[in-house]
Design an enzyme around this catalytic site. Sequence first.
Site, short mmCIF file in Angstrom:
data_model
loop_
_atom_site.label_atom_id
_atom_site.label_comp_id
_atom_site.label_asym_id
_atom_site.label_seq_id
_atom_site.Cartn_x
_atom_site.Cartn_y
_atom_site.Cartn_z
N GLU A 111 5.60 -9.42 -21.72
CA GLU A 111 7.03 -9.55 -21.44
C GLU A 111 7.36 -8.52 -20.36
OE1 GLU A 111 9.11 -11.77 -22.65
OE2 GLU A 111 7.48 -12.64 -23.84
N ASN B 278 -1.59 4.18 -3.14
CA ASN B 278 -0.85 5.43 -2.94
C ASN B 278 -1.62 6.46 -2.09
OD1 ASN B 278 0.69 5.28 -6.25
ND2 ASN B 278 1.54 4.64 -4.29
N HIS C 141 8.81 13.80 -7.90
CA HIS C 141 7.57 13.67 -8.68
C HIS C 141 7.52 14.74 -9.78
CE1 HIS C 141 6.31 10.59 -6.02
NE2 HIS C 141 6.04 11.36 -5.01
N ASP D 46 8.28 4.13 -11.49
CA ASP D 46 8.67 4.07 -10.08
C ASP D 46 10.08 4.63 -9.87
OD1 ASP D 46 8.23 3.49 -7.42
OD2 ASP D 46 8.98 1.44 -7.57
N GLY D 47 10.31 5.15 -8.66
CA GLY D 47 11.65 5.60 -8.28
C GLY D 47 11.78 7.11 -8.13
C1 IPE Z 1 3.58 1.63 -8.03
O1 IPE Z 1 4.64 2.16 -7.33
C2 IPE Z 1 2.55 2.69 -8.30
C3 IPE Z 1 2.94 3.71 -9.27
C4 IPE Z 1 4.07 3.77 -9.92
C5 IPE Z 1 1.95 4.73 -9.53
P1 IPE Z 1 4.72 2.06 -5.73
O2 IPE Z 1 6.00 2.69 -5.34
O3 IPE Z 1 3.49 2.64 -5.14
O4 IPE Z 1 4.72 0.50 -5.49
P2 IPE Z 1 5.32 -0.36 -4.29
O5 IPE Z 1 4.80 0.28 -3.03
O6 IPE Z 1 6.80 -0.26 -4.39
O7 IPE Z 1 4.83 -1.75 -4.52
C1 IPE Z 2 6.63 6.53 -8.26
O1 IPE Z 2 7.69 6.88 -7.48
C2 IPE Z 2 5.52 7.54 -8.21
C3 IPE Z 2 4.32 7.04 -7.54
C4 IPE Z 2 4.20 5.90 -6.96
C5 IPE Z 2 3.18 7.91 -7.52
P1 IPE Z 2 7.73 6.61 -5.90
O2 IPE Z 2 7.18 7.79 -5.22
O3 IPE Z 2 7.10 5.33 -5.57
O4 IPE Z 2 9.29 6.56 -5.68
P2 IPE Z 2 10.08 5.56 -4.71
O5 IPE Z 2 9.68 4.16 -5.09
O6 IPE Z 2 9.67 5.89 -3.32
O7 IPE Z 2 11.51 5.85 -5.01
MG MG Z 3 7.79 3.43 -5.39
#
Ligand code: IPE
Ligand code: IPE
Ligand code: MG
Length: 236
Positions: free
Chosen positions: A192, A56, A25, A8-9
Amino acid sequence: MHIAIIMDGNGRWAARRGFPRTAGHRQGAEAVNAVVEAAARKGVDILSLYAFSAANWNRPPDEVGALFTLLRRYLLNQTQRCLEQSIRINVIGRRDRLDSKLRQVIQHSECTTAHCTGMLLRIAVDYSSQYSLIEAARSIQLQGNAALDNFTAHLAAVDHSTAPAPSVDLLIRTGGEKRLSDFLLFECAYAELYFTECYWPDFDAHAFDAALQEFARRDRRFGQVASPALAGASHG
Ligand code: IPE
Ligand code: IPE
Ligand code: MG
């Protein structure tokens, strides 16, 4: 050892640099290679990566499209590399909502690496743990109660998983959020949990090592009492 990662992020990594989310991405896809190789080197048995959740789909269509393009590219470019490292690929999650071309690419990656005996790399795509659990229950109901003894096999079948719902030892989530977002809820019963502020595109072999070091310090009790050595150490 089974490690699961919620990558994530990406979007915030990009926003901080004034880039579009898709740039995050793209950079995130680069980070996958380094972590997969680091995990294989460390002797991790199973690495489960959350690439695209069922939720997503609710993102803007161009972002969804970019994510699937990256996934297809990853599989096309990295299958040979995985083969060389004896890494077996398994894409888990629903397949019925995926583009037929992507389904073919997935099948090709899985077949090409099916005989590999090194690390099992599971990539979760259109994955929702709640959906999987409900569908597994539904398939058991159809077969009668005896099928309940084999719950994990039903769950694996729903997920297209070659391994029967393996327990997660360490769950890593990058990006600072402290939630599971519907990832491997059953499998993480005794995992964990390791949360890091680091955005996924910045997560590298060094950051992965830090997570492993923290994991090594955890006292996993599985409901039992602490081992005497550890109990003694806590008084010392
Ligand atoms: C979880 O991240 C899904 C993936 C990393 C593929 P999201 O960014 O979609 O999750 P939420 O919306 O913060 O819970
Ligand atoms: C994770 O990064 C990738 C997927 C969920 C597919 P995000 O796209 O959720 O990135 P943030 O959380 O918006 O920064
Ligand atoms: Mg995210």
